[in-house]
Structures are given as structure tokens and as C-alpha cells.
Design an enzyme around this catalytic site. Structure first.
Site, PDB file in Angstrom:
ATOM      1  N   SER A 124      43.941   4.235  31.512  1.00  0.00           N
ATOM      2  CA  SER A 124      43.207   5.118  31.829  1.00  0.00           C
ATOM      3  C   SER A 124      41.410   5.088  30.324  1.00  0.00           C
ATOM      4  CB  SER A 124      43.502   6.128  32.609  1.00  0.00           C
ATOM      5  OG  SER A 124      42.679   7.261  33.104  1.00  0.00           O
ATOM      6  N   TYR A 149      48.669  14.531  31.869  1.00  0.00           N
ATOM      7  CA  TYR A 149      49.096  12.793  32.524  1.00  0.00           C
ATOM      8  C   TYR A 149      48.341  11.818  30.956  1.00  0.00           C
ATOM      9  CZ  TYR A 149      46.823   9.321  35.358  1.00  0.00           C
ATOM     10  OH  TYR A 149      46.547   7.737  35.499  1.00  0.00           O
ATOM     11  N   LYS A 153      49.630   8.179  29.377  1.00  0.00           N
ATOM     12  CA  LYS A 153      48.456   6.612  29.344  1.00  0.00           C
ATOM     13  C   LYS A 153      48.272   6.609  27.206  1.00  0.00           C
ATOM     14  CE  LYS A 153      48.137   5.892  33.372  1.00  0.00           C
ATOM     15  NZ  LYS A 153      49.187   4.911  33.735  1.00  0.00           N
TER      16      LYS A 153
HETATM   17  P1  NAD Z   1      48.998   5.022  43.586  1.00  0.00           P
HETATM   18  O1  NAD Z   1      49.654   6.969  43.435  1.00  0.00           O
HETATM   19  O2  NAD Z   1      48.556   4.889  44.971  1.00  0.00           O
HETATM   20  O3  NAD Z   1      49.678   3.937  42.950  1.00  0.00           O
HETATM   21  C1  NAD Z   1      51.279   4.624  42.362  1.00  0.00           C
HETATM   22  C2  NAD Z   1      51.961   3.423  43.100  1.00  0.00           C
HETATM   23  O4  NAD Z   1      53.407   4.160  41.670  1.00  0.00           O
HETATM   24  C3  NAD Z   1      52.225   4.540  44.124  1.00  0.00           C
HETATM   25  O5  NAD Z   1      52.449   3.004  45.186  1.00  0.00           O
HETATM   26  C4  NAD Z   1      53.467   5.133  44.079  1.00  0.00           C
HETATM   27  O6  NAD Z   1      54.164   5.531  44.585  1.00  0.00           O
HETATM   28  C5  NAD Z   1      54.406   3.826  42.445  1.00  0.00           C
HETATM   29  N1  NAD Z   1      55.074   5.024  42.019  1.00  0.00           N
HETATM   30  C6  NAD Z   1      55.226   6.124  41.264  1.00  0.00           C
HETATM   31  N2  NAD Z   1      56.255   6.724  40.820  1.00  0.00           N
HETATM   32  C7  NAD Z   1      57.155   5.279  40.865  1.00  0.00           C
HETATM   33  C8  NAD Z   1      58.389   5.056  40.296  1.00  0.00           C
HETATM   34  N3  NAD Z   1      58.712   5.938  39.214  1.00  0.00           N
HETATM   35  N4  NAD Z   1      58.988   3.592  40.993  1.00  0.00           N
HETATM   36  C9  NAD Z   1      58.112   3.061  41.688  1.00  0.00           C
HETATM   37  N5  NAD Z   1      56.976   3.016  41.964  1.00  0.00           N
HETATM   38  C10 NAD Z   1      56.485   4.036  41.577  1.00  0.00           C
HETATM   39  O7  NAD Z   1      47.721   5.101  41.820  1.00  0.00           O
HETATM   40  P2  NAD Z   1      47.119   4.592  41.890  1.00  0.00           P
HETATM   41  O8  NAD Z   1      45.624   4.853  41.756  1.00  0.00           O
HETATM   42  O9  NAD Z   1      46.867   2.553  42.439  1.00  0.00           O
HETATM   43  O10 NAD Z   1      46.875   4.742  40.546  1.00  0.00           O
HETATM   44  C11 NAD Z   1      47.245   3.093  39.987  1.00  0.00           C
HETATM   45  C12 NAD Z   1      47.736   3.408  38.479  1.00  0.00           C
HETATM   46  O11 NAD Z   1      46.562   3.220  37.446  1.00  0.00           O
HETATM   47  C13 NAD Z   1      48.739   4.319  37.879  1.00  0.00           C
HETATM   48  O12 NAD Z   1      49.608   4.277  36.740  1.00  0.00           O
HETATM   49  C14 NAD Z   1      47.441   5.154  37.585  1.00  0.00           C
HETATM   50  O13 NAD Z   1      47.586   6.449  36.168  1.00  0.00           O
HETATM   51  C15 NAD Z   1      46.508   4.096  37.280  1.00  0.00           C
HETATM   52  N6  NAD Z   1      45.133   4.557  37.351  1.00  0.00           N
HETATM   53  C16 NAD Z   1      44.545   5.191  38.598  1.00  0.00           C
HETATM   54  C17 NAD Z   1      43.236   5.431  37.672  1.00  0.00           C
HETATM   55  C18 NAD Z   1      42.520   6.208  39.641  1.00  0.00           C
HETATM   56  O14 NAD Z   1      41.425   7.115  39.450  1.00  0.00           O
HETATM   57  N7  NAD Z   1      43.124   5.421  40.657  1.00  0.00           N
HETATM   58  C19 NAD Z   1      42.341   5.795  37.098  1.00  0.00           C
HETATM   59  C20 NAD Z   1      43.378   5.130  35.919  1.00  0.00           C
HETATM   60  C21 NAD Z   1      44.222   4.383  35.950  1.00  0.00           C
HETATM   61  C1  WQD Z   2      34.441  12.481  38.972  1.00  0.00           C
HETATM   62  C2  WQD Z   2      33.300  13.749  39.087  1.00  0.00           C
HETATM   63  C3  WQD Z   2      33.670  16.197  38.579  1.00  0.00           C
HETATM   64  C4  WQD Z   2      35.826  16.758  42.252  1.00  0.00           C
HETATM   65  C5  WQD Z   2      39.864  11.653  37.138  1.00  0.00           C
HETATM   66  C6  WQD Z   2      40.751  11.205  36.548  1.00  0.00           C
HETATM   67  C7  WQD Z   2      41.051  10.509  35.575  1.00  0.00           C
HETATM   68  C8  WQD Z   2      40.742   9.278  36.015  1.00  0.00           C
HETATM   69  C9  WQD Z   2      40.252   8.905  37.300  1.00  0.00           C
HETATM   70  C10 WQD Z   2      43.435   8.533  36.139  1.00  0.00           C
HETATM   71  C11 WQD Z   2      32.944  14.712  38.024  1.00  0.00           C
HETATM   72  C12 WQD Z   2      32.924  15.480  40.282  1.00  0.00           C
HETATM   73  C13 WQD Z   2      35.415  15.594  41.260  1.00  0.00           C
HETATM   74  C14 WQD Z   2      34.746  17.618  43.069  1.00  0.00           C
HETATM   75  C15 WQD Z   2      32.880  17.379  42.169  1.00  0.00           C
HETATM   76  N1  WQD Z   2      42.422   8.792  36.727  1.00  0.00           N
HETATM   77  N2  WQD Z   2      33.993  16.093  41.332  1.00  0.00           N
HETATM   78  N3  WQD Z   2      33.736  17.511  43.074  1.00  0.00           N
HETATM   79  O1  WQD Z   2      37.993  13.603  36.680  1.00  0.00           O
HETATM   80  O2  WQD Z   2      36.104  11.800  35.987  1.00  0.00           O
HETATM   81  O3  WQD Z   2      38.411  11.171  36.340  1.00  0.00           O
HETATM   82  O4  WQD Z   2      40.380  10.537  37.833  1.00  0.00           O
HETATM   83  O5  WQD Z   2      43.458   8.013  35.264  1.00  0.00           O
HETATM   84  O6  WQD Z   2      41.975  10.589  34.468  1.00  0.00           O
HETATM   85  O7  WQD Z   2      40.958  12.543  34.970  1.00  0.00           O
HETATM   86  O8  WQD Z   2      37.483  11.644  37.791  1.00  0.00           O
HETATM   87  O9  WQD Z   2      36.974  12.218  40.952  1.00  0.00           O
HETATM   88  O10 WQD Z   2      37.812  14.352  39.653  1.00  0.00           O
HETATM   89  O11 WQD Z   2      35.750  13.794  39.360  1.00  0.00           O
HETATM   90  O12 WQD Z   2      31.864  17.477  41.827  1.00  0.00           O
HETATM   91  O13 WQD Z   2      35.253  17.999  44.453  1.00  0.00           O
HETATM   92  O14 WQD Z   2      33.033  14.070  40.157  1.00  0.00           O
HETATM   93  O15 WQD Z   2      33.001  17.307  38.056  1.00  0.00           O
HETATM   94  O16 WQD Z   2      32.127  14.515  37.427  1.00  0.00           O
HETATM   95  P1  WQD Z   2      37.288  12.599  36.662  1.00  0.00           P
HETATM   96  P2  WQD Z   2      37.327  12.615  39.820  1.00  0.00           P
END
Ligand code: NAD
Ligand code: WQD
Length: 338
Positions: A124, A149, A153
Site C-alpha cells: 500500500s 495496519y 505492510k
Molecule cells: P478485502 O477485505 O475486500 O479482501 C481481502 C480478503 O482477504 C477478504 O475476502 C478476506 O475475507 C480475506 N482474508 C483476510 N484474512 C484472511 C486470512 N487469514 N485467510 C484467508 N483469507 C483472508 O480487501 P481488498 O480491498 O480487496 O484488499 C486486498 C489487499 O489489498 C489487502 O491485503 C489490503 O490490505 C490491500 N490493499 C487494499 C487497499 C484498498 O484501499 N482496498 C489499498 C492498499 C492495499
Molecule cells: C481519501 C480522502 C480523507 C472519508 C486509506 C488507507 C490506505 C489505503 C487506502 C489500504 C482523504 C477523505 C474520507 C470521508 C473524507 N488502504 N475522506 N470523508 O485515507 O487515503 O487511504 O485507504 O492500504 O492505507 O489509509 O483513503 O478513502 O479513507 O480517504 O473527507 O468520509 O477522503 O480525509 O483525504 P485514505 P480514504
């Protein structure tokens, strides 16, 4: 030969399953359904017209994993499985370290033992923390994270680096996602958060459909063009396509590489809200609220390494992202619970 997709039932995983199948890969999916529902994969099968094996398995279950590796010829793993709620990670950090870090260590141990040493990992942009200036490049210092979190990562990136250094057969492509939003163009799969969403786009969509009354814009006094936070929103289908390219890369190289997946474009909260209203002809009432603790003003990528190494570039616009998020939300007001 097949690619194992952990967490393949989740938001990014389900979209990646479709792109992998479309690219001609065989896949095997595992998930423990902690944050997802079986319906997502049912729809992946419906959309792709393809069948694939699924196992309800936890990545911390070494014996369960070994059976899956023994039953299939797995040549690489796309590792999505993990917990991702920033606020929750601050309240229950040990659960996050156990699931994300412990789970990844167990998975890597089983992979090594079973002779599969190629991984694409979901990292991330959060690893860049608050100490760098955008556009963020992969060589910038990481680790100044503000929550557990983010630290999971950062730690996993370090573990994969050490693993690749210790064994020249290992390959790890570490993908640093920026802000994934949007949904499959069919409107059949998308993000289905539990309870009140933490992230901006699902919140905006739920306000637009009337489930939530108004959006709180967290701060309008940042050093940005309109004072609201700037992020690099990326369409989840572009992101999924990046994984196909990353698997190709992992199969052809060894060692570890961290690669940004973003568009390179910053978009403010108010720009996103206005784009959503314009794309969909709906209203999104909002109020300006105080800054959210831990937030930074601006975060966007330099995506040139992904173009150079993977031959990948994001193609979809913010308008596409808004339209597709709304199609998913309006056609599935209760998410996968119909
Ligand atoms: P998500 O929660 O929709 O998907 C993650 C999946 O992993 C879920 O289906 C959950 O049930 C499964 N899971 C969790 N722990 C598990 C375990 N111990 N064993 C087996 N399955 C397990 O999340 P997502 O948004 O699809 O994100 C996928 C990956 O990308 C995650 O690692 C997340 O941290 C990373 N990521 C997400 C974002 C975002 O904003 N969505 C941003 C950066 C990184
Ligand atoms: C985006 C912008 C908020 C909600 C997070 C995690 C990051 C990654 C992605 C996993 C910001 C603003 C939000 C609301 C708002 N996940 N906001 N009102 O914080 O950039 O990233 O998700 O890896 O680790 O931290 O994403 O969508 O929460 O916020 O004004 O109700 O929207 O302040 O500027 P963020 P977000």
C-alpha cells in the site's frame, strides 16, 4: 499450472480473478470469508464463464495450505488476504500482526517447502507514511507509518526482501496500491464494506443512494488547491490488470521489486464529489468537518516504474471510476446481501 489467489473473494481479489481468467491463466482461490461473501465468486464465475477451484482456508493454516499446494501445480501466488481497516488496526494491533504478518510468514514457509517461490503481494502507498512529498517514487524512504495496519505492510515488505536475499530462487513483486475505487463495468461485483464505510468512495455512494444522510469532508484547510485532501484514485479494473502484468513479471524474474500502482494524478475530495455528481446526475450533500487524525494532505504516485518494468499504465478516468462505483451501488444497494 495455476496461480493461487489468496483473499480472492474480496474487493480487489474478485476483480483480479476475472482479469487473470481473461488473460488465460488457470486460478485456484482461497479465502476465509472474514470480509467477503461466497456470492462474489459465484458472480466471478458467471461473468467469466469459467470454473475454478475454491477452498475456504485461512492463510495461517499451514496444513490446509499444504494440501492445496499438493493438489494443484501452483507456479505463483497473488497474495491479497489480509485485514485492512486502519482504525480497527489501532484498536486490535495483535490481531493485525497475527493475521497479516503471521499469515504471510506461514504462507511463505509453505510455499518454500512446496517449491513455489513466486509471489505478487498487495502492499500500500501507506508505507510511504507522512515523511515524503508526492509524487511518490519507490526509492523514497518507507516506514514512517501512522497505524498498525500500515506497519504490517511495511513489515511484510521487509520480510519478502529478506526472503529473496536469502534464496535466489524467490521472486516477490510488491505492489503499492494508491486508492482503489470503482467496480466491474457490469455492475455485478464491487466493494461491499461491512457497516459504515471508512473510505471516501463507498461513503459517497451510500450518501448518494440515501443510506447515509451526508458526507463529512475531513478538513478543507490542507495545502491543496481547494483545501481538501488529494489522493491518487485508481480504477479497480486497472489495478487488477496490473496484477496480470505483475504475475508475468514474477514468472520471468527473481529478487524483489516494489512497484507503485497508481495513475499519477491527484484528485481532491471535492473534485471527486463533483465528478461523482456530474457523472451520475445525483446529489451528494456534504458538510466540512475537522481533519481526520492520521490523514495527510496530499498523496499521489509516480507510476513510471510500473510502465517501465511491467508495461502497465492505468487507463480509466475519474469519471469512469464514479460511473462504475455508482452502477455497482445502485444495482446492489445491499451489496452481496440481496
Ligand atoms: P478485502 O477485505 O475486500 O479482501 C481481502 C480478503 O482477504 C477478504 O475476502 C478476506 O475475507 C480475506 N482474508 C483476510 N484474512 C484472511 C486470512 N487469514 N485467510 C484467508 N483469507 C483472508 O480487501 P481488498 O480491498 O480487496 O484488499 C486486498 C489487499 O489489498 C489487502 O491485503 C489490503 O490490505 C490491500 N490493499 C487494499 C487497499 C484498498 O484501499 N482496498 C489499498 C492498499 C492495499
Ligand atoms: C481519501 C480522502 C480523507 C472519508 C486509506 C488507507 C490506505 C489505503 C487506502 C489500504 C482523504 C477523505 C474520507 C470521508 C473524507 N488502504 N475522506 N470523508 O485515507 O487515503 O487511504 O485507504 O492500504 O492505507 O489509509 O483513503 O478513502 O479513507 O480517504 O473527507 O468520509 O477522503 O480525509 O483525504 P485514505 P480514504
Amino acid at each position: 499450472m495455476a496461480i493461487l489467489i489468496t483473499g480472492g473473494c474480496g474487493y480487489i481479489g474478485s476483480h483480479t480473478c476475472i482479469e487473470m481468467l481473461q488473460a488465460g491463466y488457470d486460478i485456484v482461490v482461497i479465502d476465509n470469508y472474514y470480509n467477503s461473501k461466497p456470492e462474489a465468486l459465484r458472480r466471478v464465475k458467471e461473468l467469466s464463464g469459467k470454473e475454478f477451484p475454491f477452498y475456504e482456508c485461512d492463510i495461517r493454516d499451514a496444513e490446509g495450505l499444504k494440501k492445496i499446494f499438493a493438489a494443484h501445480k501452483i507456479e505463483a501466488v497473488i497474495h491479497f488476504a489480509g485485514l485492512k481497516a486502519v482504525g480497527e488496526s489501532v484498536r486490535i494491533p495483535l490481531t493485525y500482526y497475527d493475521n497479516n504478518v503471521g499469515g504471510t510468514v506461514t504462507l511463505c514457509q509453505v510455499m518454500s517447502e512446496m517449491g513455489c517461490k513466486r509471489m505478487v503481494f498487495s502492499s500500500s502507498a501507506t508505507v510511504y507514511g507522512n515523511a515524503n512529498t508526492s509524487p511518490l517514487t519507490e526509492d523514497m524512504p518507507t516506514g514512517a507509518v501512522t497505524n498498525a495496519y500500515g506497519r504490517t505492510k511495511f513489515m511484510i515488505e521487509g520480510i519478502l526482501h529478506d526472503l529473496c536475499n536469502s534464496d535466489p530462487e524467490w521472486s516477490a513483486v510488491i505492489l503499492r496500491y494508491f486508492n482503489p475505487i470503482g467496480a466491474h463495468i457490469s455492475g455485478r461485483i464491487g466493494e461491499d464494506p461491512n457497516g459504515i464505510p471508512n473510505n471516501l468512495m463507498p461513503y459517497v455512494s451510500q450518501v448518494a443512494i440515501g443510506k447515509l444522510s451526508q458526507l463529512s469532508v475531513f478538513g478543507d484547510d490542507y495545502d491543496t488547491p481547494d483545501g481538501t485532501g488529494v489522493r491518487d484514485y485508481i480504477h479497480v479494473v486497472d489495478l487488477a490488470k496490473g496484477h496480470v502484468k505483475a504475475v508475468d513479471y514474477a514468472l520471468a524474474h527473481t529478487g524483489d521489486e516494489a512497484i507503485n500502482l497508481g495513475t499519477g494524478n491527484g484528485c481532491s475530495v471535492l473534485q471527486l464529489v463533483n465528478a461523482f455528481k456530474a457523472a451520475n446526475g445525483v446529489d451528494v450533500p456534504y458538510v466540512v468537518a475537522p481533519r481526520r487524525p492520521g490523514d495527510i494532505g496530499t498523496c499521489f504516485s509516480d507510476p513510471s516504474k510500473a510502465a517501465r518494468l511491467l508495461g502497465w499504465k492505468a487507463e480509466k478516468t475519474v469519471e469512469d471510476m464514479c460511473r462504475d462505483s455508482w452502477r455497482w451501488q445502485s444495482q446492489n444497494p445491499k451489496g452481496y446481501d440481496e
